[in-house]
Design a protein around this motif. Structure first.
Motif, PDB file in Angstrom:
ATOM      1  N   ALA A  56     -25.112  -2.379  -7.641  1.00  0.00           N
ATOM      2  CA  ALA A  56     -24.164  -1.717  -6.748  1.00  0.00           C
ATOM      3  C   ALA A  56     -23.497  -0.512  -7.396  1.00  0.00           C
ATOM      4  N   THR A  57     -23.514  -0.458  -8.727  1.00  0.00           N
ATOM      5  CA  THR A  57     -22.858   0.650  -9.440  1.00  0.00           C
ATOM      6  C   THR A  57     -23.824   1.277 -10.444  1.00  0.00           C
ATOM      7  N   PRO A 301      -9.789   0.853 -15.574  1.00  0.00           N
ATOM      8  CA  PRO A 301     -11.055   1.302 -16.176  1.00  0.00           C
ATOM      9  C   PRO A 301     -12.183   1.404 -15.153  1.00  0.00           C
ATOM     10  N   VAL A 302     -13.050   2.385 -15.348  1.00  0.00           N
ATOM     11  CA  VAL A 302     -14.271   2.469 -14.554  1.00  0.00           C
ATOM     12  C   VAL A 302     -15.041   1.151 -14.709  1.00  0.00           C
ATOM     13  N   GLY A 303     -15.520   0.628 -13.575  1.00  0.00           N
ATOM     14  CA  GLY A 303     -16.257  -0.628 -13.593  1.00  0.00           C
ATOM     15  C   GLY A 303     -15.419  -1.851 -13.271  1.00  0.00           C
ATOM     16  N   LEU A 304     -14.094  -1.698 -13.200  1.00  0.00           N
ATOM     17  CA  LEU A 304     -13.205  -2.823 -12.933  1.00  0.00           C
ATOM     18  C   LEU A 304     -13.220  -3.172 -11.442  1.00  0.00           C
ATOM     19  N   ALA A 305     -13.339  -4.449 -11.129  1.00  0.00           N
ATOM     20  CA  ALA A 305     -13.290  -4.906  -9.737  1.00  0.00           C
ATOM     21  C   ALA A 305     -11.836  -4.977  -9.276  1.00  0.00           C
ATOM     22  N   VAL A 306     -11.559  -4.440  -8.077  1.00  0.00           N
ATOM     23  CA  VAL A 306     -10.190  -4.391  -7.566  1.00  0.00           C
ATOM     24  C   VAL A 306     -10.164  -4.785  -6.087  1.00  0.00           C
ATOM     25  N   ARG A 321      -7.813  12.989 -12.611  1.00  0.00           N
ATOM     26  CA  ARG A 321      -7.110  13.520 -13.783  1.00  0.00           C
ATOM     27  C   ARG A 321      -5.617  13.640 -13.547  1.00  0.00           C
ATOM     28  N   ASP A 322      -5.199  14.093 -12.378  1.00  0.00           N
ATOM     29  CA  ASP A 322      -3.780  14.291 -12.122  1.00  0.00           C
ATOM     30  C   ASP A 322      -3.073  13.017 -11.676  1.00  0.00           C
ATOM     31  N   LEU A 323      -3.845  12.043 -11.212  1.00  0.00           N
ATOM     32  CA  LEU A 323      -3.274  10.768 -10.765  1.00  0.00           C
ATOM     33  C   LEU A 323      -4.139   9.613 -11.285  1.00  0.00           C
ATOM     34  N   PRO A 324      -4.079   9.335 -12.600  1.00  0.00           N
ATOM     35  CA  PRO A 324      -4.944   8.289 -13.164  1.00  0.00           C
ATOM     36  C   PRO A 324      -4.707   6.905 -12.569  1.00  0.00           C
ATOM     37  N   GLY A 325      -3.520   6.691 -12.012  1.00  0.00           N
ATOM     38  CA  GLY A 325      -3.234   5.401 -11.389  1.00  0.00           C
ATOM     39  C   GLY A 325      -3.780   5.278  -9.976  1.00  0.00           C
ATOM     40  N   ARG A 326      -4.445   6.337  -9.486  1.00  0.00           N
ATOM     41  CA  ARG A 326      -5.017   6.344  -8.134  1.00  0.00           C
ATOM     42  C   ARG A 326      -6.497   6.704  -8.249  1.00  0.00           C
ATOM     43  N   PRO A 327      -7.345   5.775  -8.668  1.00  0.00           N
ATOM     44  CA  PRO A 327      -8.754   6.076  -8.912  1.00  0.00           C
ATOM     45  C   PRO A 327      -9.588   6.123  -7.630  1.00  0.00           C
ATOM     46  N   VAL A 328     -10.855   6.437  -7.807  1.00  0.00           N
ATOM     47  CA  VAL A 328     -11.835   6.358  -6.724  1.00  0.00           C
ATOM     48  C   VAL A 328     -12.467   4.969  -6.787  1.00  0.00           C
ATOM     49  N   VAL A 329     -12.494   4.292  -5.636  1.00  0.00           N
ATOM     50  CA  VAL A 329     -13.008   2.912  -5.570  1.00  0.00           C
ATOM     51  C   VAL A 329     -14.217   2.861  -4.644  1.00  0.00           C
ATOM     52  N   ARG A 330     -15.301   2.293  -5.118  1.00  0.00           N
ATOM     53  CA  ARG A 330     -16.472   2.049  -4.268  1.00  0.00           C
ATOM     54  C   ARG A 330     -16.301   0.695  -3.586  1.00  0.00           C
TER      55      ARG A 330
END
Length: 363
Positions: A56-57, A301-306, A321-330
């Motif tokens: 999936a990733t 972290p990249v790869g973390l399930a949320v 980069r400007d909002l590390p606490g707001r990542p992109v989630v698949r």
């Protein structure tokens, strides 16, 4: 690739990221097929999570702000320099050779160059390195975090060099503390804890007599356990009486310590460690530094399930980069629990009504 707890790894899984020693040597390379004995050995050595290839990733890459090559070079330099002290006949009187001092500076300059040319949020640094002496890997991690935060705060090159050298050597005094105390798995006695705390003074006294080490770098070793409210050590300094480099290092030092395995406790996920630091913001830690750290370091972290606030579940696939606490989630499962076919991505920096409410623990 997917970040998976070592306890959930199974024979036949394929590594998506290499496992290195704190000496900069690759132990298991990318695409290695895991065996049961490998998994058991890694767990015994303190590795608590692995990046594993996952369908999936499969296209997700962990592009770090500091390259693996730079990390390996810097790790070797630190290992060489610290071993020079460990194996000296008289540690207290040992002098770092000009070649080793030059190597420390070269390692720092490589880290700084990577960070200046790769404006990415900093990922988790602690979980993929087998440690012979945890001071080595910790010193490297704190150097990377501190340099990134220094850049965020607008430090000039002279300040960054003083900070970077101080970060790289901030725990050098621990080489003067008996190994059986540093690695004691149980609670320290009052006398043992007193000896551990002495490392700040040991490090300062050692570094201030080294030609080629800036005096402010030596003060990083002296003051990195001081706290804004005066509750730190060794002198109980408060506020601006603590040098700004040490105020910065305090945050980086604690974050890396919390997110790495220790003999006396397991590692935390980055967002949990950040919660602890936020609790101390304005009392133990300088607010400005905490905010700069939060902008610089990706706490998911990249790869973390949320799990998101709408009930959807997925995997972090990129930082902002400007909002590390707001990542992109698949998204792998929709809010109703059905499989997402096809998978789709949500950029939390653009979806202000959604937030991460749960992380699948990797511990």
């Amino acid at each position: 690739m997917r970040l998976i707890s070592i306890r959930h790894c199974r024979p036949g899984m394929r590594l998506a990221q290499p496992i290195c020693t704190d000496q900069g040597t690759i132990l298991l390379n990318t695409d290695m097929i895991l065996t049961g004995s490998m998994i058991q050995r890694l767990e015994q050595k303190g590795i608590y999570a692995l990046y594993i290839h996952d369908e999936a990733t499969a296209d997700v890459e962990r592009n770090e702000a500091v390259s693996a090559e730079t990390r390996q070079i810097a790790a070797k330099m630190i290992y060489r320099g610290f071993n020079e002290i460990i194996h000296a006949e008289q540690k207290w009187k040992a002098r770092l050779s000009p070649g080793t001092l030059a190597a420390f500076r070269t390692a720092f300059e490589a880290i700084l160059s990577d960070l200046k040319h790769n404006h990415r949020a900093m990922g988790l640094l602690s979980h993929m390195y087998i440690q012979d002496h945890y001071v080595y890997a910790h010193s490297l991690n704190v150097t990377i975090y501190a340099t990134a935060v220094g850049l965020e705060l607008g430090y000039n090159d002279k300040e960054l060099l003083e900070l970077g050298m101080g970060a790289m050597l901030h725990d050098i005094g621990k080489l003067m503390v008996p190994r059986e105390i540093l690695y004691k798995p149980g609670k320290l006695t009052d006398q043992e804890f007193f000896q551990v705390k002495k490392h700040a003074e040991y490090g300062f006294e050692y570094l201030r007599h080294q030609q080629g080490i800036p005096l402010l770098s030596a003060h990083c070793a002296y003051q990195h356990h001081e706290r804004m409210d005066g509750t730190g050590y060794p002198r109980g300094l408060k506020g601006d009486n603590i040098h700004k480099y040490a105020r910065l290092l305090a945050v980086c030092d604690v974050f890396d310590a919390l997110t790495a395995n220790r003999v006396y406790r397991s590692a935390m996920l980055p967002h949990k460690a950040m919660e602890i630091i936020y609790t101390g913001s304005g009392t133990q830690f300088e607010k400005k530094v905490v905010e700069a750290f939060h902008k610089t370091v990706a706490i998911y972290p990249v790869g973390l399930a949320v799990t998101l606030s709408n009930g959807a579940t997925g995997v972090v696939v990129d930082y902002n980069r400007d909002l590390p606490g707001r990542p992109v989630v698949r998204i792998l499962k929709n809010p109703d629990g059905s499989s997402a076919e096809p998978y789709y991505e949500i950029d939390l920096a653009r979806e202000s009504t959604l937030m991460i409410v749960q992380c699948d623990t990797i511990l």
